[in-house]
Design a protein around this motif. Structure first.
Motif, PDB file in Angstrom:
ATOM      1  N   ASN A 298      -1.471  -6.967  10.825  1.00  6.60           N
ATOM      2  CA  ASN A 298      -0.017  -5.684  11.162  1.00  6.60           C
ATOM      3  C   ASN A 298       0.867  -5.553  10.106  1.00  6.60           C
ATOM      4  OD1 ASN A 298       1.489  -4.278  12.046  1.00  6.60           O
ATOM      5  ND2 ASN A 298       2.767  -5.768  13.813  1.00  6.60           N
ATOM      6  N   LEU A 299      -0.076  -3.785   9.452  1.00  3.86           N
ATOM      7  CA  LEU A 299       0.642  -3.177   8.918  1.00  3.86           C
ATOM      8  C   LEU A 299       2.191  -2.397   8.943  1.00  3.86           C
ATOM      9  CD1 LEU A 299      -1.679  -0.792   7.460  1.00  3.86           C
ATOM     10  CD2 LEU A 299      -0.693  -2.339   5.513  1.00  3.86           C
TER      11      LEU A 299
ATOM     12  N   TYR B   8      -2.077   2.826  16.603  1.00  2.22           N
ATOM     13  CA  TYR B   8      -0.737   2.461  16.301  1.00  2.22           C
ATOM     14  C   TYR B   8       0.250   4.194  16.895  1.00  2.22           C
ATOM     15  CZ  TYR B   8      -1.044  -0.184  12.044  1.00  2.22           C
ATOM     16  OH  TYR B   8      -1.540  -1.394  11.524  1.00  2.22           O
TER      17      TYR B   8
ATOM     18  N   LEU C 248       2.741  -0.257  15.322  1.00  2.72           N
ATOM     19  CA  LEU C 248       1.092  -1.100  15.803  1.00  2.72           C
ATOM     20  C   LEU C 248       1.316  -1.469  17.044  1.00  2.72           C
ATOM     21  CD1 LEU C 248      -2.012  -1.898  15.851  1.00  2.72           C
ATOM     22  CD2 LEU C 248      -0.582  -4.224  14.700  1.00  2.72           C
TER      23      LEU C 248
ATOM     24  N   TYR D 188      -6.450   0.170   5.631  1.00  3.73           N
ATOM     25  CA  TYR D 188      -7.056  -0.075   6.384  1.00  3.73           C
ATOM     26  C   TYR D 188      -7.653   1.698   5.911  1.00  3.73           C
ATOM     27  CZ  TYR D 188      -5.286  -4.103   9.103  1.00  3.73           C
ATOM     28  OH  TYR D 188      -4.556  -5.289   9.418  1.00  3.73           O
TER      29      TYR D 188
ATOM     30  N   GLN E 299       9.128   9.813  12.879  1.00  6.00           N
ATOM     31  CA  GLN E 299       8.654   8.427  12.734  1.00  6.00           C
ATOM     32  C   GLN E 299       7.901   7.742  11.853  1.00  6.00           C
ATOM     33  OE1 GLN E 299      11.812   6.809  13.677  1.00  6.00           O
ATOM     34  NE2 GLN E 299      12.609   8.310  14.076  1.00  6.00           N
ATOM     35  N   SER E 300       7.853   6.858  11.560  1.00  8.70           N
ATOM     36  CA  SER E 300       6.952   5.436  10.973  1.00  8.70           C
ATOM     37  C   SER E 300       5.511   5.182  12.290  1.00  8.70           C
ATOM     38  CB  SER E 300       7.432   4.714   9.790  1.00  8.70           C
ATOM     39  OG  SER E 300       6.555   3.809   9.013  1.00  8.70           O
ATOM     40  N   LEU E 301       5.003   4.526  11.817  1.00  8.34           N
ATOM     41  CA  LEU E 301       3.922   4.339  12.429  1.00  8.34           C
ATOM     42  C   LEU E 301       4.474   3.273  12.654  1.00  8.34           C
ATOM     43  CD1 LEU E 301       2.591   6.549  10.377  1.00  8.34           C
ATOM     44  CD2 LEU E 301      -0.113   4.891  11.267  1.00  8.34           C
TER      45      LEU E 301
ATOM     46  N   GLN F 242      -0.571  10.954   4.252  1.00  9.47           N
ATOM     47  CA  GLN F 242      -0.667  11.502   5.433  1.00  9.47           C
ATOM     48  C   GLN F 242      -0.231  13.344   5.032  1.00  9.47           C
ATOM     49  OE1 GLN F 242       2.230  10.854   9.033  1.00  9.47           O
ATOM     50  NE2 GLN F 242      -0.032  10.718  10.200  1.00  9.47           N
TER      51      GLN F 242
ATOM     52  N   PHE G  72       4.847   0.402   8.412  1.00 12.07           N
ATOM     53  CA  PHE G  72       5.195   0.817   7.338  1.00 12.07           C
ATOM     54  C   PHE G  72       7.336   1.330   7.313  1.00 12.07           C
ATOM     55  CE2 PHE G  72       0.564   2.636   7.082  1.00 12.07           C
ATOM     56  CZ  PHE G  72       0.404   1.524   8.111  1.00 12.07           C
ATOM     57  N   GLY G  73       7.398   1.757   5.590  1.00 16.57           N
ATOM     58  CA  GLY G  73       8.224   2.462   5.880  1.00 16.57           C
ATOM     59  C   GLY G  73       8.598   3.926   6.516  1.00 16.57           C
ATOM     60  N   THR G  74       9.194   4.696   7.033  1.00 15.31           N
ATOM     61  CA  THR G  74       9.627   5.907   7.626  1.00 15.31           C
ATOM     62  C   THR G  74       9.199   7.198   6.942  1.00 15.31           C
ATOM     63  OG1 THR G  74      11.814   5.573   6.725  1.00 15.31           O
ATOM     64  CG2 THR G  74      11.696   5.110   8.453  1.00 15.31           C
TER      65      THR G  74
ATOM     66  N   PHE H 235       1.060  -1.182   0.005  1.00 16.44           N
ATOM     67  CA  PHE H 235      -0.035  -0.265  -0.654  1.00 16.44           C
ATOM     68  C   PHE H 235       0.848   0.893   0.236  1.00 16.44           C
ATOM     69  CE2 PHE H 235      -3.754  -2.057   1.161  1.00 16.44           C
ATOM     70  CZ  PHE H 235      -2.818  -3.908   2.317  1.00 16.44           C
TER      71      PHE H 235
ATOM     72  N   TYR I 129      -0.087   5.031   1.722  1.00 14.58           N
ATOM     73  CA  TYR I 129      -0.380   5.596   2.003  1.00 14.58           C
ATOM     74  C   TYR I 129       0.057   7.198   1.822  1.00 14.58           C
ATOM     75  CZ  TYR I 129      -3.306   2.124   4.991  1.00 14.58           C
ATOM     76  OH  TYR I 129      -4.117   1.418   4.883  1.00 14.58           O
TER      77      TYR I 129
ATOM     78  N   SER J 209      -3.003  17.248   8.607  1.00 11.14           N
ATOM     79  CA  SER J 209      -3.936  16.864   9.392  1.00 11.14           C
ATOM     80  C   SER J 209      -4.542  15.868   9.604  1.00 11.14           C
ATOM     81  CB  SER J 209      -5.354  17.143   8.379  1.00 11.14           C
ATOM     82  OG  SER J 209      -5.695  15.740   7.763  1.00 11.14           O
ATOM     83  N   ARG J 210      -2.677  15.113   9.176  1.00  8.47           N
ATOM     84  CA  ARG J 210      -1.963  14.275  10.216  1.00  8.47           C
ATOM     85  C   ARG J 210      -3.349  12.351   9.640  1.00  8.47           C
ATOM     86  NH1 ARG J 210      -2.955  16.436  15.133  1.00  8.47           N
ATOM     87  NH2 ARG J 210      -4.645  15.505  15.412  1.00  8.47           N
ATOM     88  N   GLN J 211      -4.812  12.783   8.761  1.00 10.96           N
ATOM     89  CA  GLN J 211      -4.848  11.678   8.424  1.00 10.96           C
ATOM     90  C   GLN J 211      -4.205  10.997   7.495  1.00 10.96           C
ATOM     91  OE1 GLN J 211      -8.720  12.035   8.650  1.00 10.96           O
ATOM     92  NE2 GLN J 211      -8.840  10.145   8.527  1.00 10.96           N
ATOM     93  N   MET J 212      -4.274   9.639   7.841  1.00 12.11           N
ATOM     94  CA  MET J 212      -3.579   8.408   6.923  1.00 12.11           C
ATOM     95  C   MET J 212      -4.549   8.367   5.813  1.00 12.11           C
ATOM     96  SD  MET J 212      -0.549   7.811   8.003  1.00 12.11           S
ATOM     97  CE  MET J 212      -0.232   6.072   7.111  1.00 12.11           C
TER      98      MET J 212
ATOM     99  N   LEU K 223      -4.870   6.535   2.131  1.00  9.27           N
ATOM    100  CA  LEU K 223      -5.337   5.297   1.243  1.00  9.27           C
ATOM    101  C   LEU K 223      -5.268   5.639   0.189  1.00  9.27           C
ATOM    102  CD1 LEU K 223      -4.083   2.425   0.588  1.00  9.27           C
ATOM    103  CD2 LEU K 223      -6.922   1.590   1.227  1.00  9.27           C
TER     104      LEU K 223
ATOM    105  N   PHE L 227       3.727   7.400   2.815  1.00  8.67           N
ATOM    106  CA  PHE L 227       3.634   6.097   3.792  1.00  8.67           C
ATOM    107  C   PHE L 227       3.832   4.967   2.283  1.00  8.67           C
ATOM    108  CE2 PHE L 227       5.574   7.579   8.075  1.00  8.67           C
ATOM    109  CZ  PHE L 227       4.846   9.005   7.551  1.00  8.67           C
TER     110      PHE L 227
ATOM    111  N   PHE M 278      -8.572   5.364   8.478  1.00 11.10           N
ATOM    112  CA  PHE M 278      -7.155   5.092  10.185  1.00 11.10           C
ATOM    113  C   PHE M 278      -7.949   7.149   9.987  1.00 11.10           C
ATOM    114  CE2 PHE M 278      -3.368   3.749  10.598  1.00 11.10           C
ATOM    115  CZ  PHE M 278      -3.328   3.292   9.426  1.00 11.10           C
ATOM    116  N   GLY M 279      -8.014   7.235  11.969  1.00 11.61           N
ATOM    117  CA  GLY M 279      -8.631   8.107  12.236  1.00 11.61           C
ATOM    118  C   GLY M 279      -7.133   9.347  12.353  1.00 11.61           C
ATOM    119  N   SER M 280      -8.002  10.880  12.374  1.00 12.57           N
ATOM    120  CA  SER M 280      -7.151  12.258  12.278  1.00 12.57           C
ATOM    121  C   SER M 280      -6.196  12.228  13.396  1.00 12.57           C
ATOM    122  CB  SER M 280      -8.252  13.465  12.034  1.00 12.57           C
ATOM    123  OG  SER M 280      -8.531  13.094  13.467  1.00 12.57           O
TER     124      SER M 280
END
Lengths: 114, 116
Positions: free
Chosen positions: A101-102, B35, B45, B105, B41-43, A39, A104-106, A35, A37, A42-45, A47, A91, B107-109
């Motif tokens: 478990n997803l 998360y 879980l 997935y 950094q990254s996310l 961001q 994620f890269g950095t 995937f 993503y 606004s911080r919302q991830m 897709l 990401f 995600f919330g904000s």
């Protein structure tokens, strides 16, 4: 454990141009999903696009497309006709089939220059 | 896709205190995920929360530090206990809206937590 590597901490692109974000991953699995993503501040991830590993055809969603090279374990994102609203952290993420478990890269911070 | 409401959006807390973050989904979902995204950094879980059972924690995260509740199929809370400055992060709630995680997935904000 799976690892996802994004080697470009920051990228920039001129508005209306094309940019490619890189992602490589390490896995011993043959069946998985990838995937991208987005961001924004606004911080919302959000897709952007997904790719099924068993499909050779690269996924496309409007201006977003991927170059999926399974043997090389590479999964790059191409953004065409870049827009100011594309500016965000991007990401890459990996999900093994059957797992939750997803990984994620950095992330890559994309700046769009007007 | 599901719509997630996460509260609070941000908070500044004193060390040694606890903060509870709420996550409300507009549809019933089997699994909810929490998360952590540390600065720059990254996310990562923290845990998976299923309704009617104990949450499953990932390596490096323990229930005493991050207790989770999942009272029904649309709601979950994450508590960050006995906070220290190292807990300063963005905490994100996530759900699998289709029940098939392969589709990605939602995600919330996020909750931006600063511990002073």
């Amino acid at each position: 454990a799976q690892t996802v590597t994004q080697s470009q901490p920051e990228m920039s692109v001129q508005e209306a141009e094309t940019v490619t974000l890189s992602c490589t991953y390490d896995t011993s699995e043959s069946d998985y999903y990838l995937f991208w993503y987005k961001q924004p501040p606004s911080r919302q991830m959000i897709l952007v696009i997904r790719q099924e590993a068993y499909k050779q055809q690269n996924a496309t969603e409007n201006r977003f497309s991927v170059n999926f090279q399974k043997a090389a374990k590479s999964f790059s994102l191409k953004i065409s006709d870049s827009q100011l609203g594309d500016a965000a952290m991007y990401f890459c993420a990996y999900l093994r089939t059957g797992a939750n478990n997803l990984f994620f890269g950095t992330g890559t911070r994309l700046t769009v220059i007007p | 896709s599901a719509v997630i409401s996460q509260k609070p959006s941000r908070d500044i807390c004193q060390r040694g205190t606890s903060l509870t973050i709420q996550c409300q989904v507009d549809s019933q979902v089997t699994m909810m995920f929490w998360y952590r995204q540390q600065p720059g950094q990254s996310l990562t879980l923290i845990a998976t929360a299923n309704q009617g059972s104990e949450a499953t924690y990932e390596s490096g995260f323990v229930i005493d530090k991050f207790p989770i509740s999942r009272p029904n199929l649309t709601f979950s809370t994450l508590t960050v206990s006995n906070m220290s400055p190292e807990d300063s992060s963005i905490y994100l709630c996530s759900v699998d809206p289709t029940g098939e995680s392969n589709y990605g997935y939602t995600f919330g904000s996020g909750t931006r937590l600063t511990v002073v």
